[in-house]
Motif scaffolding. Structure first.
Motif, mmCIF file in Angstrom:
data_model
loop_
_atom_site.group_PDB
_atom_site.id
_atom_site.type_symbol
_atom_site.label_atom_id
_atom_site.label_comp_id
_atom_site.label_asym_id
_atom_site.label_seq_id
_atom_site.Cartn_x
_atom_site.Cartn_y
_atom_site.Cartn_z
ATOM 1 N N SER A 1 -97.917 10.436 34.547
ATOM 2 C CA SER A 1 -97.573 9.834 33.260
ATOM 3 C C SER A 1 -97.158 10.890 32.240
ATOM 4 C CB SER A 1 -98.755 9.023 32.728
ATOM 5 O OG SER A 1 -98.482 8.517 31.443
ATOM 6 N N THR A 2 -97.915 11.966 32.162
ATOM 7 C CA THR A 2 -97.561 12.995 31.172
ATOM 8 C C THR A 2 -96.269 13.702 31.575
ATOM 9 O OG1 THR A 2 -98.545 14.694 29.767
ATOM 10 C CG2 THR A 2 -98.781 15.010 32.121
ATOM 11 N N MET A 3 -95.974 13.778 32.871
ATOM 12 C CA MET A 3 -94.724 14.397 33.316
ATOM 13 C C MET A 3 -93.521 13.590 32.846
ATOM 14 S SD MET A 3 -95.668 15.645 37.204
ATOM 15 C CE MET A 3 -93.988 16.176 37.558
ATOM 16 N N PHE A 4 -93.548 12.267 33.061
ATOM 17 C CA PHE A 4 -92.363 11.513 32.654
ATOM 18 C C PHE A 4 -92.335 11.249 31.156
ATOM 19 C CE2 PHE A 4 -94.837 7.548 33.784
ATOM 20 C CZ PHE A 4 -94.709 6.872 32.578
ATOM 21 N N THR A 5 -93.485 11.274 30.491
ATOM 22 C CA THR A 5 -93.487 11.097 29.041
ATOM 23 C C THR A 5 -92.851 12.291 28.341
ATOM 24 O OG1 THR A 5 -95.472 9.710 29.123
ATOM 25 C CG2 THR A 5 -94.922 10.718 27.008
ATOM 26 N N VAL A 6 -93.306 13.499 28.694
ATOM 27 C CA VAL A 6 -92.765 14.714 28.070
ATOM 28 C C VAL A 6 -91.291 14.881 28.417
ATOM 29 C CG1 VAL A 6 -92.902 17.233 28.033
ATOM 30 C CG2 VAL A 6 -94.991 15.873 27.967
ATOM 31 N N SER A 7 -90.920 14.635 29.674
ATOM 32 C CA SER A 7 -89.523 14.811 30.069
ATOM 33 C C SER A 7 -88.630 13.751 29.438
ATOM 34 C CB SER A 7 -89.394 14.793 31.591
ATOM 35 O OG SER A 7 -89.972 13.627 32.135
ATOM 36 N N ALA A 8 -89.140 12.517 29.273
ATOM 37 C CA ALA A 8 -88.345 11.485 28.601
ATOM 38 C C ALA A 8 -88.070 11.875 27.153
ATOM 39 C CB ALA A 8 -89.061 10.140 28.659
ATOM 40 N N MET A 9 -89.101 12.397 26.471
ATOM 41 C CA MET A 9 -88.884 12.869 25.106
ATOM 42 C C MET A 9 -87.870 14.003 25.083
ATOM 43 S SD MET A 9 -92.560 12.724 23.097
ATOM 44 C CE MET A 9 -93.445 13.791 24.241
ATOM 45 N N GLY A 10 -87.962 14.902 26.079
ATOM 46 C CA GLY A 10 -87.013 16.002 26.139
ATOM 47 C C GLY A 10 -85.587 15.532 26.356
ATOM 48 N N LEU A 11 -85.403 14.548 27.238
ATOM 49 C CA LEU A 11 -84.066 14.004 27.467
ATOM 50 C C LEU A 11 -83.498 13.373 26.208
ATOM 51 C CD1 LEU A 11 -84.488 12.437 31.018
ATOM 52 C CD2 LEU A 11 -82.802 14.173 30.378
#
Length: 428
Positions: free
Chosen positions: A136-146
């Motif tokens: 969850s934290t992997m796709f949350t942080v990366s989604a914000m980055g995108l």
């Protein structure tokens, strides 16, 4: 005509090079890039899936003959692993790029969720659910980055608002669908959620693969922004404080204390407790219809400060509502405050990072501040009510409101991050 060059439509990459003034007609005409629309659609699917399993998770845990406390730990394990793995998630984003980390994170949550459906005892369920927090934290942080990298500066507020709306709508619809699926067995919602995540990861993989906005391996020509550099910016410092306050209020007190208050103080029953959360969501949805665009025109600071003050006043007033109808009306106002705050706050963090560099660790720290608030808020409220001033729900709500006001004061002293275009020179 023959022989004339064909005029190509504006490529997506040029979206990031435009410098529109906030509130200009150009910013109003700016379209959300297709790649971000893909992420928004994926967010809706993810939120629906989360809503499928969240209502039945404690009940599923209790099916292994454990008490209320052990069942609650299952919920906390997900949040704890999100918090602990956030720095590593930010590091992975900077090293590998947002898209692969996003997809791998979705796959981890999908596999761990499917494993939960086949858990043979409580401890297996605890481990599998905890692993889901890592994904969850992997796709949350990366989604914000995108979103930071893909969103044109002039519409960052609108993009953040659209993304938040997708999550909100999914979170509302998920529990409804989950309640229907639970009738087929407590394990079925986990399998449906896992399948939905696999679909979402496949869509993101193929839709973003090979585009001009696809992830990069080693930055965008500039070194990643470090947390140390970011905290020198008054806007980022203010965002950390307001994110902590928002996590305390919206993800901590709202989820843990508001339902208990409705049942214990108002004697309203569990139905009103559930309805109160829906009223909060309705207020947030109402504000999100305008808050993103306002953040792109009026500015980030005014929306953040207004949202904090509105939410803080509503949370402080909740403890003094002696009537169910007044209580529900205040819940709507509190949700409006959250809806005003979030798009502008996230857009401000994106402004600090900018499109030209990675900020995985900066985004991870921003997420961690919210998670810390969500963890400490219910704990402090519980100590106030159970230990210091027995039964003092009103004081616990006032402390929550006061924290929001303090956060607003910090924002008053910060800089405005909305990019402004210099006025055009008068014609000669």
């Amino acid at each position: 005509m023959a022989g004339l060059p064909r005029v190509r439509s504006t490529p997506p990459r040029s979206l990031f090079r435009r410098k529109h003034a906030g509130g200009s007609p150009a910013s109003e005409r700016e379209r959300i890039p297709r790649e971000i629309r893909v992420l928004i659609a994926a967010a809706f699917v993810i939120a629906i899936g989360f809503g499928l399993v969240a209502p039945i998770l404690p009940q599923f845990a209790q099916s292994f003959d454990v008490g209320v406390t052990a069942a609650s730990v299952i919920v906390s394990a997900f949040a704890l692993t999100r918090l602990l793995f956030a720095p590593a998630g930010g590091w992975l984003v900077e090293k590998l790029g947002e898209r692969p980390v996003y997809i791998v994170g979705l796959l981890i949550v999908a596999l761990s969720t499917a494993a939960c459906a086949f858990a043979g005892d409580y401890w297996q369920l605890l481990v599998f659910r905890g692993l889901g927090g890592i994904g969850s934290t992997m796709f949350t942080v990366s989604a914000m980055g995108l979103i930071v990298r893909l969103a044109p500066p002039s519409i960052r507020g609108r993009v953040s608002g659209a993304y938040a709306t997708a999550f909100l709508l999914g979170s509302i619809g998920g529990p409804i669908i989950g309640g229907l699926l639970a009738g087929l067995g407590l394990r079925i919602p986990f399998l449906v959620y896992a399948a939905a995540l696999l679909v979402a990861s496949a869509v993101v993989f193929f839709q973003l693969k090979g585009t001009s906005l696809a992830d990069r391996q080693a930055g965008l020509g500039a070194a990643p922004l470090t947390v140390g550099q970011a905290v020198r910016d008054s806007a980022y410092r203010a965002a950390l404080v307001s994110s902590f306050a928002n996590g305390w209020s919206s993800f901590g007190i709202r989820m843990a204390l508001v339902p208990l208050f409705a049942t214990a103080v108002l004697s309203a029953g569990p139905q009103i407790a559930g309805i109160s959360l829906a009223f909060f969501a309705a207020g947030t949805a109402l504000a999100l219809t305008v808050s993103g665009r306002l953040a792109d025109t009026v500015g980030r600071k005014p929306l953040v400060i207004t949202g904090l003050l509105v939410n803080g006043a509503a949370m402080a007033a909740l403890g003094f509502s002696g009537d169910v109808y007044v209580f529900l009306a205040i819940c709507v106002v509190g949700g409006i405050g959250t809806g005003l705050l979030n798009p502008a706050q996230q857009a401000a963090v994106a402004d600090v990072i900018g499109n030209g560099r990675s900020g995985g660790k900066v985004l991870a720290a921003f997420q961690m501040s919210s998670d810390l608030g969500a963890i400490f808020g219910p704990i402090v409220a519980g100590v106030i009510i159970d230990r210091l001033f027995v039964g003092s729900y009103d004081l616990a709500f006032v402390v929550t409101g006061a924290l929001a006001v303090v956060s607003a004061a910090v924002w008053i002293g910060s800089r405005e991050t909305l990019p402004r275009q210099a006025p055009a020179a008068p014609p000669a």
